[in-house]
Write a protein that holds these residues in place. Structure first.
Motif, PDB file in Angstrom:
ATOM      1  N   LYS A   2       0.816  -1.217   0.000  1.00 40.45           N
ATOM      2  CA  LYS A   2       0.000   0.000   0.000  1.00 40.45           C
ATOM      3  C   LYS A   2       0.851   1.269   0.000  1.00 40.45           C
ATOM      4  CE  LYS A   2      -3.941  -2.216   2.282  1.00 40.45           C
ATOM      5  NZ  LYS A   2      -4.870  -2.209   3.455  1.00 40.45           N
ATOM      6  N   LEU A   3       2.125   1.128  -0.314  1.00 40.90           N
ATOM      7  CA  LEU A   3       2.958   2.330  -0.431  1.00 40.90           C
ATOM      8  C   LEU A   3       2.437   3.220  -1.552  1.00 40.90           C
ATOM      9  CD1 LEU A   3       6.602   0.964  -0.043  1.00 40.90           C
ATOM     10  CD2 LEU A   3       5.324   2.335   1.590  1.00 40.90           C
ATOM     11  N   PRO A   4       2.480   4.535  -1.383  1.00 41.44           N
ATOM     12  CA  PRO A   4       1.991   5.457  -2.434  1.00 41.44           C
ATOM     13  C   PRO A   4       2.710   5.217  -3.763  1.00 41.44           C
ATOM     14  CG  PRO A   4       2.425   6.643  -0.393  1.00 41.44           C
ATOM     15  CD  PRO A   4       2.962   5.257  -0.193  1.00 41.44           C
ATOM     16  N   VAL A   5       1.969   5.317  -4.838  1.00 40.54           N
ATOM     17  CA  VAL A   5       2.528   5.093  -6.174  1.00 40.54           C
ATOM     18  C   VAL A   5       3.681   6.060  -6.448  1.00 40.54           C
ATOM     19  CG1 VAL A   5       2.034   5.169  -8.647  1.00 40.54           C
ATOM     20  CG2 VAL A   5       0.356   4.200  -7.071  1.00 40.54           C
ATOM     21  N   GLU A   6       3.539   7.316  -5.981  1.00 38.08           N
ATOM     22  CA  GLU A   6       4.594   8.304  -6.208  1.00 38.08           C
ATOM     23  C   GLU A   6       5.900   7.881  -5.541  1.00 38.08           C
ATOM     24  OE1 GLU A   6       1.635   8.919  -4.965  1.00 38.08           O
ATOM     25  OE2 GLU A   6       0.600  10.039  -6.549  1.00 38.08           O
ATOM     26  N   LEU A   7       5.785   7.333  -4.317  1.00 37.33           N
ATOM     27  CA  LEU A   7       6.974   6.875  -3.601  1.00 37.33           C
ATOM     28  C   LEU A   7       7.604   5.673  -4.308  1.00 37.33           C
ATOM     29  CD1 LEU A   7       8.887   6.997  -1.211  1.00 37.33           C
ATOM     30  CD2 LEU A   7       7.238   5.637   0.110  1.00 37.33           C
TER      31      LEU A   7
ATOM     32  N   SER B 244       0.995  -4.367  -6.894  1.00 39.85           N
ATOM     33  CA  SER B 244       1.089  -2.912  -6.965  1.00 39.85           C
ATOM     34  C   SER B 244       2.482  -2.460  -7.396  1.00 39.85           C
ATOM     35  CB  SER B 244       0.726  -2.286  -5.617  1.00 39.85           C
ATOM     36  OG  SER B 244       1.622  -2.692  -4.610  1.00 39.85           O
TER      37      SER B 244
ATOM     38  N   CYS C 127       3.626  -0.499 -10.883  1.00 38.60           N
ATOM     39  CA  CYS C 127       4.520   0.662 -10.892  1.00 38.60           C
ATOM     40  C   CYS C 127       5.596   0.498 -11.943  1.00 38.60           C
ATOM     41  CB  CYS C 127       5.133   0.842  -9.508  1.00 38.60           C
ATOM     42  SG  CYS C 127       6.387   2.136  -9.437  1.00 38.60           S
TER      43      CYS C 127
END
Length: 367
Positions: A8-13, A36, A40
């Protein structure tokens, strides 16, 4: 005890992390973590990015496995590549190999994705009246094939230097034939595509420039003298460094003790070319850049972007002694440090005694 859900880490990160992966193998592992992270990788792609180069080692006997060595993390990987078995290969910075078989067939091959593209038959080029076997054509008739860009790019051009380095031709993916380049008066050392034009350098010290249609635009005298003694051999590479064209002269000693020649790199001389004003300047440093030359199209990378790569160096492989002679020693491969004029061997081992399968540099690509 708290646990983290890495999925669930942010896509931007995730994107920021992925962009800091300089090894192709780390990129693959990153995408294999979970769905996920794999998304990415797909979204970021790698068509606009570049990994650190791999050294592709020569064929071992009749094996389909080819070993790729990364000098930047000292790791090696064996990849099953039946489509390069008994074929001559040239490397590129675009993730693709050029292959040539003893049956005259030529292809572009991505060793990671498995993608393959057929090229027109070079032995039927209009400037050839060929009388040689397919094996001779593969082993020595074709000196070098250069890929200017990824085959998916409209800028992709493939150059071939052949017939004792006295002839050149070019083609593009989808073409049905090769187009000869005229006005070549000397032994061609290297070629490149830059800013929509073709360039080649010959042993007379001339740089030739053609437009994309193959029409000669100009000849430029290359001042550095090649008046060397009988124990020194020289060849020159053309490479783009930070948007500028450089000529890299490689000097080798013929260290023969018996009847078998063995060429060993002594040093390099570096020249920055001013094409518009037809001038060149010898430079004593590459600054932040490193250059990769040998049995591949010559390319450069900045160590500021890839800190794992040593700056102000020339990484070289042997593209001479193994082609025409039965050299059973380790190849002449190493790292030339420009600042202190020293050579460090790259691999301390015998890598091949093949007459056609030579080590080469390739920047891997997953696409």
């Amino acid at each position: 005890m708290l646990t983290s859900d890495w999925c669930k880490l942010p896509v931007e990160l995730l994107g920021l992390i992925a962009c800091r992966l300089h090894f192709a193998e780390d990129w693959v592992r990153f995408g294999a973590v979970c769905k996920s992270w794999r998304i990415c990788v797909i979204q970021n792609g790698n068509s606009s990015r570049s990994f650190l180069p791999w050294l592709m080692l020569p064929q071992r006997k009749d094996e389909s496995l080819r070993r790729f060595h990364s000098p930047f993390n000292c790791k090696s990987y064996d990849i099953c590549l039946p489509d390069v078995l008994d074929k001559r290969c040239w490397g590129s910075s675009h993730g693709w190999l050029v292959t040539l078989g003893a049956n005259f067939e030529m292809h572009l091959l991505n060793p990671l994705s498995g993608g393959q593209i057929s090229l027109p038959p070079l032995h039927k080029c209009p400037n050839l009246n060929l009388v040689c076997t397919g094996k001779s054509f593969r082993d020595s008739f074709v000196y070098k094939v250069i890929l200017s860009a990824s085959p998916s790019s409209s800028d992709c051009v493939i150059f071939a230097i052949y017939s004792d380095n006295w002839k050149m031709a070019f083609t593009k993916p989808g073409d049905v034939a090769w187009t000869p380049l005229s006005c070549i008066h000397g032994h061609v050392d290297d070629a490149m595509c830059h800013d929509g034009k073709f360039y080649a350098i010959d042993t007379f010290g001339e740089i030739l420039m053609w437009d994309l249609a193959g029409s000669l635009l100009k000849r430029i005298a290359f001042p550095p003298s090649r008046d060397l003694d009988n124990l020194v051999y020289a060849t020159t590479y053309l490479v783009e460094v930070n948007g500028q064209i450089y000529a890299i002269m490689r000097l080798l000693f013929d260290t023969r003790i018996t009847d078998t020649p063995c060429l060993t790199t002594w040093c390099f001389k570096i020249y920055k070319l001013d094409i518009c004003n037809e001038k060149c300047e010898e430079v004593k440093s590459l600054g932040d850049w490193s250059i990769f030359v040998g049995n591949n199209h010559s390319f450069s990378i900045p160590s500021s972007t890839y800190p794992e790569c040593e700056s102000n160096c020339i990484y070289f492989t042997d593209d001479f002694s193994g082609v025409h002679y039965s050299v059973v020693h380790g190849y002449d491969m190493g790292i030339y440090r420009v600042q202190n004029l020293s050579v460090q061997p790259l691999l301390q081992e015998d890598v091949s005694d093949s007459a056609f399968s030579l080590p080469l540099w390739i920047i891997p690509s997953l696409l």
